[in-house]
Scaffold this active site. Structure first.
Site, PDB file in Angstrom:
ATOM      1  N   HIS A   1       0.713  -1.378   0.265  1.00  0.00           N
ATOM      2  CA  HIS A   1       0.027   0.326   0.421  1.00  0.00           C
ATOM      3  C   HIS A   1       1.160   1.353  -0.735  1.00  0.00           C
ATOM      4  CE1 HIS A   1      -3.222   2.880   1.157  1.00  0.00           C
ATOM      5  NE2 HIS A   1      -2.698   3.078   1.196  1.00  0.00           N
ATOM      6  N   GLU A   2       1.943   1.440   0.652  1.00  0.00           N
ATOM      7  CA  GLU A   2       2.750   2.610   1.091  1.00  0.00           C
ATOM      8  C   GLU A   2       3.495   2.985   0.515  1.00  0.00           C
ATOM      9  OE1 GLU A   2       1.585   4.944   3.187  1.00  0.00           O
ATOM     10  OE2 GLU A   2       0.121   3.231   4.249  1.00  0.00           O
TER      11      GLU A   2
ATOM     12  N   HIS B   1       3.923   6.484  -6.777  1.00  0.00           N
ATOM     13  CA  HIS B   1       2.746   7.213  -7.362  1.00  0.00           C
ATOM     14  C   HIS B   1       3.612   8.806  -7.581  1.00  0.00           C
ATOM     15  CE1 HIS B   1      -1.821   9.713  -7.682  1.00  0.00           C
ATOM     16  NE2 HIS B   1      -0.895   9.690  -8.637  1.00  0.00           N
TER      17      HIS B   1
ATOM     18  N   HIS C   1       1.924   4.828  -2.835  1.00  0.00           N
ATOM     19  CA  HIS C   1       1.581   6.075  -2.491  1.00  0.00           C
ATOM     20  C   HIS C   1       3.354   6.413  -3.371  1.00  0.00           C
ATOM     21  CE1 HIS C   1      -2.359   6.136  -0.732  1.00  0.00           C
ATOM     22  NE2 HIS C   1      -1.674   5.828   0.550  1.00  0.00           N
TER      23      HIS C   1
HETATM   24 ZN   LIG Z   1      -2.444   5.194   1.667  1.00  0.00          ZN
END
Ligand SMILES: [Zn+2]
Length: 718
Positions: free
Chosen positions: A491-492, A498, A495
């Protein structure tokens, strides 16, 4: 001719001279400092004094840059000297970059004085940002003058036009069209809010409450776990409220009293201090929204998001909640057919909050034959991180290299260089701070430091930090990640990628600077990789034998995907409703009553505990405001996108290229509805999400809520 030639020659010499001068000045700004690995470390100050003087200095230089924009005669305004200059302050200035750096130190630095100085710096920077940028009428008039005049004729790229429109909209949302007295009140409220928000976050991150227990109170937990715990002087074990400890105890400790006590400590982080802070934040946000012409802070907060309105968000939640209830009831009915020894339902047939995770884990181990602690043996941290990096390297055509470093705020910090595998160009640096320690932020997060953009047309490497709290290796065993930890890492990392790959010309639109109800899409989508059999095989490697998980275990894990999905969705929607209810119309909110009412409405099978004040540690109430629904909203899109990617192969670099080119590579430079449409080739829908959650797909009404009308191409008008 000769003369002309001479003139030309002299011009070239002069311009070369100017270029040289400009170049020699470059290193003065932080942006140009990062040329190699050792420069990254230099970004982070080592003393409170350095933080204080840097803050003062950067505020001063930002003010000079603002003055320069304002001083331009209105007829001489151009995009470059007005709007891009504004973007440079917002996104590229030392002050903007230092805000990210101070945030990293505030959340991670073990040194009390540095954390406190970083906290003070952030307050000062935010106050300055309100006064000198977002609520500066003179600056607004300068930008408006360009927007109303030259912008109509100047040739701008779609990205530049999008940014100009967004900037004007942001100024309006800050109240710059309002009478002076009203605007002054908005400014005052914003400053007070900035400081209150930091207080809220600090009250949580610095809350290191613990409980101490005897060995007999820790039945059910492994020897390794016990060995990793600190002890009091008289030999009692200390349990902290950090996430790994909390989850480990809540899922595995068979002693009810221990679970109850640790749960109470965890659910009261920040309490009672934050009850007061939260009430103040709610009242001030409500007041501010009303001054700005909105019915409530929730209305204000959602009006520039993908969802557009509170009504639409509530409809989205209500329709999913109905489905979540059905699924959660099935799960509950299943779990209570075989309750763990010592677990008893309340008189009205509910699970106690401190029993819920334990009962589920017991059932899961017994009936699905998946013991998460055994599964964790296949995810030793070092190898898992490497496996994860390999996946990204393949899918996104990247080269990720870990480089040994030292001298950061803590010895745990690691650094990964990120290159474009095709061009070998350096994209950026990723700092990983992955283990828990006192005074560190207790959850996982990503903090951007240098944006993925260009400075004077030169590509500059981005810098991002991933913070997490995975257990540390002991003398006998490597750090073993639970599936939840691995998923958090995916998940992290989503980010972070991105942030690194979302390279835009406009710095303020780079990377994760997208609409808040879109920002969780890339991160939640990458979590889905872990549900795939091939990927599980690729990233798993037993810490003793190096063997990947066998097919049987993988099958059982995949079968588990939907176990608890109803309860998970129910919780997420519950949090979404809390954030909406707290910020809907009204200055005086009884948070504890709202929490209790929503609990009864949403958590049908878990008994409400009057000692539970979870909202006092619910950090999203600050940064995400009323927009917590954005997690599930963007997850719907994430699943739709994942489904499409999976059809082309999860490691297929062509799909990866398309994903970067049409979605994450665009950062916040286009409307997310357009990005989704460009990737999918159609309007998004809920089908993949509902299927993934094991919910009823045959419901057209639920799907329609996400189907969007694609807006007109951006940029034609202001
Ligand atoms: Zn998040």
């Amino acid at each position: 001719m000769k003369r002309a030639f001479l003139f030309l020659t002299s011009l070239i010499v002069i311009s070369a001279g100017i270029a040289f001068c400009a170049k020699s000045k470059e290193p003065k700004t932080m942006l140009y400092k990062v040329k190699n690995v050792s420069d990254v470390k230099e970004l982070f100050p080592n003393s409170p004094k350095e933080i204080e003087s840097a803050t003062e200095h950067y505020i001063q230089t930002a003010q000079e840059a603002i003055d320069k924009i304002v001083a331009i005669p209105s007829e001489k305004r151009t995009f470059a000297n007005t709007i891009k200059a504004f973007d440079d302050i917002e996104g590229l200035s030392d002050l903007a970059l230092f805000a990210g750096i101070a945030e990293v130190l505030q959340y991670t630095c073990p040194n009390d004085a540095i954390r406190a100085a970083a906290h003070d710096a952030l307050i000062k920077i935010q106050e300055f940002a309100v006064d000198a940028l977002s609520n500066n009428v003179i600056l607004y008039k300068a930008i408006k003058s360009y927007a109303d005049n030259q912008a109509k004729n100047e040739q701008l790229s779609a990205e530049e036009r999008y940014y100009l429109n967004k900037t004007m909209d942001d100024f309006k949302r800050s109240g710059l069209d309002l009478p002076v007295e009203t605007l002054d009140e908005v400014k005052k409220l914003k400053k007070e809010l900035a400081s209150l928000q930091l207080d809220f976050e600090t009250n949580v991150s610095s809350d290191n409450r613990t409980i101490s227990v005897q060995a007999s109170d820790l039945a059910g937990l492994s020897e390794d776990f016990l060995a990793s715990l600190k002890k009091t002087e008289d030999g009692a074990f200390i349990l902290g409220v950090d996430v790994p400890t909390f989850i480990m105890v809540m899922e595995n400790c068979s002693v009810e009293q221990t679970r109850k006590a640790l749960n109470a400590a965890h659910e009261n982080r920040g309490y009672p201090a934050n009850e007061k802070v939260l009430n103040s934040v709610i009242a001030k946000r409500d007041r501010m929204a009303k001054l700005l012409g909105f019915a409530s802070f929730a209305d204000y907060d959602l009006s520039n998001q993908m969802v557009e309105s509170v009504d639409r968000a509530e409809n989205f939640i209500a329709q999913l909640m109905e489905k979540a209830h059905v699924k959660e009831q099935q799960e509950f009915d299943e779990v209570i057919t075989d309750l763990a020894p010592g677990v008893h339902l309340t008189d009205d047939g509910k699970l106690k909050i401190w029993d819920a995770a334990y009962a589920k884990n017991y059932f899961k181990k017994k009936h699905y034959n998946v013991d998460e602690q055994k599964v964790a043996e296949y995810f030793p941290m070092e190898k898992t991180v490497k496996g994860l990096l390999d996946i990204y390297q393949q899918f996104l055509s990247l080269t990720l290299k870990e480089v040994p470093v030292s001298g950061y705020w803590h010895e745990d910090v690691k650094l990964v260089e990120t290159y474009d595998a095709k061009t070998n160009q350096l994209i950026g640096y990723l700092l990983l701070d992955l283990h828990p320690r006192p005074h560190k932020y207790t959850h996982a997060c990503h903090i951007g430091v240098l944006p993925s953009t260009y400075a004077k047309d030169q590509m500059i490497p981005a810098v991002s930090v991933v913070v997490a709290n995975f257990p540390k290796s002991t003398a006998h065993k490597p750090s073993l990640l639970k599936r939840k930890d691995v998923s958090t890492f995916f998940h992290e990392f989503g980010h972070a990628l991105h942030a690194l790959l979302g390279r835009t010309q406009i710095a303020s639109l780079a990377g994760t600077q997208v609409k808040r109800d879109f920002v969780e899409l890339p991160s939640q989508m990458l979590e889905e990789w872990l549900k795939d059999k091939e990927i599980l095989k690729q990233v798993s490697s037993h810490y003793q034998t190096d063997e990947p998980m066998d097919d049987g275990l993988i099958e059982r894990i995949v079968a588990l995907n939907n176990f608890g999905s109803g309860a998970f969705l129910q919780s997420q929607l519950f949090y979404s409703l809390i954030s909406l209810q707290f910020y809907k119309d009204g200055e005086n909110k009884n948070c504890s009553q709202i929490y209790k009412d929503l609990y009864a409405q949403c958590k049908k099978n878990i008994a409400y505990d009057p000692e539970d004040h979870m909202y006092a540690a619910f950090g999203h109430l600050m940064g995400y405001g009323a927009r917590y629904y954005g997690y599930m909203w963007s997850k719907v899109f994430a699943l739709d996108m994942f489904d499409t990617i999976k059809k082309g192969g999860l490691l297929n670099p062509e799909t990866g290229d398309k994903y970067v080119a049409t979605v994450i590579g665009k950062g916040g430079s286009e409307d997310p509805n357009v990005l989704l449409h460009n990737f999918l080739g159609r309007e998004p829908n809920q089908e993949a999400f509902l299927r993934d959650m094991g919910l009823n797909v045959q419901d057209d009404a639920a799907q329609a809520i996400v189907a969007q009308k694609i807006p007109q191409p951006v940029g034609a008008h202001i």
